[in-house]
Write an enzyme that holds these catalytic residues in place. Structure first.
Site, PDB file in Angstrom:
ATOM      1  CE1 TYR A 155      -3.204   2.923   0.482  1.00 45.89           C
ATOM      2  CE2 TYR A 155      -2.736   2.905   2.836  1.00 45.89           C
ATOM      3  CZ  TYR A 155      -3.358   3.476   1.742  1.00 45.89           C
ATOM      4  OH  TYR A 155      -4.137   4.604   1.905  1.00 45.89           O
ATOM      5  CG  ASP A 194      -4.004   2.262  -3.433  1.00 45.32           C
ATOM      6  OD1 ASP A 194      -3.552   2.897  -4.416  1.00 45.32           O
ATOM      7  OD2 ASP A 194      -4.758   2.765  -2.584  1.00 45.32           O
ATOM      8  CG  HIS A 300      -9.404   1.394  -4.074  1.00 43.93           C
ATOM      9  ND1 HIS A 300      -8.221   1.683  -4.713  1.00 43.93           N
ATOM     10  CD2 HIS A 300      -9.533   2.337  -3.099  1.00 43.93           C
ATOM     11  CE1 HIS A 300      -7.660   2.747  -4.165  1.00 43.93           C
ATOM     12  NE2 HIS A 300      -8.432   3.161  -3.179  1.00 43.93           N
TER      13      HIS A 300
END
Length: 478
Positions: A155, A194, A300
């Site tokens: 992340y 991400d 998302h």
């Protein structure tokens, strides 16, 4: 020769869930969620789970082994988790990517060295110990080492301020150095997660507006886009964007939308979630990579890759960092400490009457946890549990302003006026583009207007050419 079992058509999914417990609750349980995703390896980002919340319902999901990295600096912030089916159990695992957290465990160090995985390049020359610990303490990376590849579930940070922008730049530089070291040692590397970078114009719903808003002369001017372009350069880069490898010219394929503006309804989003793989491994092992906007529950959506057959590693010893082992070890240690404390001294004599005892028993019975050791039972709140994914609201529902109740819509105009007058609120003005009730918003950004209320069109955000999208109506409430 010796027969080797394989996993055919191995499936890999990455998804920023923006809170694993809340998403799992929408699908009844974490087990149901994993069943819905139907993948051999599932990588979650922004799980927002603190170490004290890692109970059996999270770490002991039937059919999967879990590996977590939780944030050590803030509660319920960031965090990543990788769930692996038994057939693709990793041979080793590592929390963070700098080695600083691994060095505190002799067992983890031994696993990494046994499989030739303890390669960190020049990380320790380029960064201080405090800088390296800062990268890993936010719970942004968990690495699982598989038979044919190394998987980094990451992340990436967002540079929302000057300080965080510097942190982000250093983070990107450092994780690339670690990957380079693993590749130089002969390993194939896959980075999923991400990345918080919208790479090219085709990955953005409105690149021209983005350039205007951020005062950019060209779309690729930002550090993040330049860094990712270098990583993916066809001649000098080590990695391939697997989605663009199979779908180079598909437009409108986004993975993230602003839920506050209803942008998912108009597909007014960006593609910032990726599955990246070293070039040779992608061409030899990847069959496809797709985006799954139909899977809801977060701002998302998942990205999914299919790979050719991979070795079956079921039956191997579980890595030290397997969450189930860590959790059971913690339970045993806690039980042992409690036993030692209870036997180390004489227990105090407590006097109580029978009536108070019955009252306490009745209270404890009322507070009992729901039956069944499931994520739903643990996190369920009264009248809030949803059994299915929450549907995205329609434009008509979303246009209802937050300060006007459904009751006031069902009564007559005179009564509604009196109700608004008595409650001290007036109905929001209609937007100019559609003559529909606008919606009130509040300025959250620091500056002279912070806290001020304003009205905008209540329809979802979208391109000007989209008739279903909001108009450009704006009016200050005061």
């Amino acid at each position: 020769g010796e027969h080797v079992t394989v996993v055919t058509n191995m499936k890999l999914v990455t998804w920023n869930v923006n809170g694993l417990r809340s998403v799992a609750l929408q699908y009844k349980s974490l087990a149901t969620l994993l069943e819905k995703l139907d993948a051999d390896i599932v990588c979650f980002q922004e799980v927002k789970i603190s170490p004290d919340q890692l109970d059996s319902s999270v770490v002991s999901v039937p059919g999967y082994e879990a590996f977590f990295s939780t944030c050590q600096t803030r509660k319920s912030y960031s965090g990543v988790a990788t769930y692996c089916r038994a057939a693709v159990t990793p041979i080793a695992a590592e929390e963070g990517f700098t080695g600083m957290l691994s060095h505190s465990s002799a067992a983890v160090i031994s696993e990494l060295r046994t499989h030739n995985l303890d390669h960190y390049g020049d990380l320790y020359d380029l960064f201080s110990r405090d800088e390296l610990l800062a990268f890993d303490h936010e719970g942004r990376c968990i690495i699982t080492y598989h038979e044919n590849f190394v998987l980094l579930n990451v992340y990436f940070p967002l540079g929302a301020s000057d300080e965080r922008d510097l942190f982000r730049r250093q983070f990107c530089k450092a994780i690339q150095r670690r990957c380079d070291a693993l590749i130089a040692a002969g390993h194939h590397v896959v980075i999923v997660g991400d990345i918080n970078i919208c790479h090219r114009e085709i990955d953005h719903c409105d690149p021209e507006k983005s350039c205007r808003d951020n005062m950019l002369q060209c779309f690729g001017q930002t550090f993040g886009r330049q860094w990712l372009s270098a990583l993916l350069d066809s001649e000098t880069g080590q990695f391939v964007d697997s989605f663009r490898h199979f779908h180079p010219n598909e437009a409108g394929r986004f993975t993230c939308w602003n839920t506050l503006t209803g942008a998912r309804q108009t597909n007014y989003g960006t593609r910032i979630d990726y599955i990246l793989a070293t070039r040779a491994f992608c061409s030899e092992n990847f069959l496809d990579c797709v985006i799954q906007p139909e899977v809801e529950g977060s701002d998302h959506c998942p990205v999914r890759a299919s790979l050719r057959e991979q070795p079956d590693t079921s039956g191997r010893p579980l890595p030290t960092l397997c969450a189930r082992l860590k959790f059971l070890s913690g339970v045993r240690q806690s039980t042992l400490l409690s036993f030692l404390r209870s036997t180390s001294s004489n227990p105090p004599i407590v006097q109580f009457d029978e009536s108070s005892l019955k009252a306490q028993v009745n209270m404890s019975n009322k507070k009992k946890r729901p039956a069944g050791d499931t994520l739903l039972a643990y996190f369920q709140r009264p009248k809030q549990a949803k059994l299915d994914p929450v549907p995205v609201p329609s434009p008509a529902i979303q246009s209802l302003p937050p300060d006007v109740s459904s009751h006031s819509r069902s009564i007559g105009p005179l009564q509604s006026s009196w109700a608004n007058l008595l409650s001290g609120s007036l109905p929001p003005p209609p937007c100019k583009g559609h003559n529909e009730p606008s919606v009130a918003r509040v300025v959250l950004k620091d500056g002279p207007n912070k806290g001020r209320r304003f009205f905008v069109c209540a329809r979802p955000a979208g391109l000007r050419t989209n008739k279903l999208a909001r108009c450009d109506y704006f009016k200050w409430a005061d």
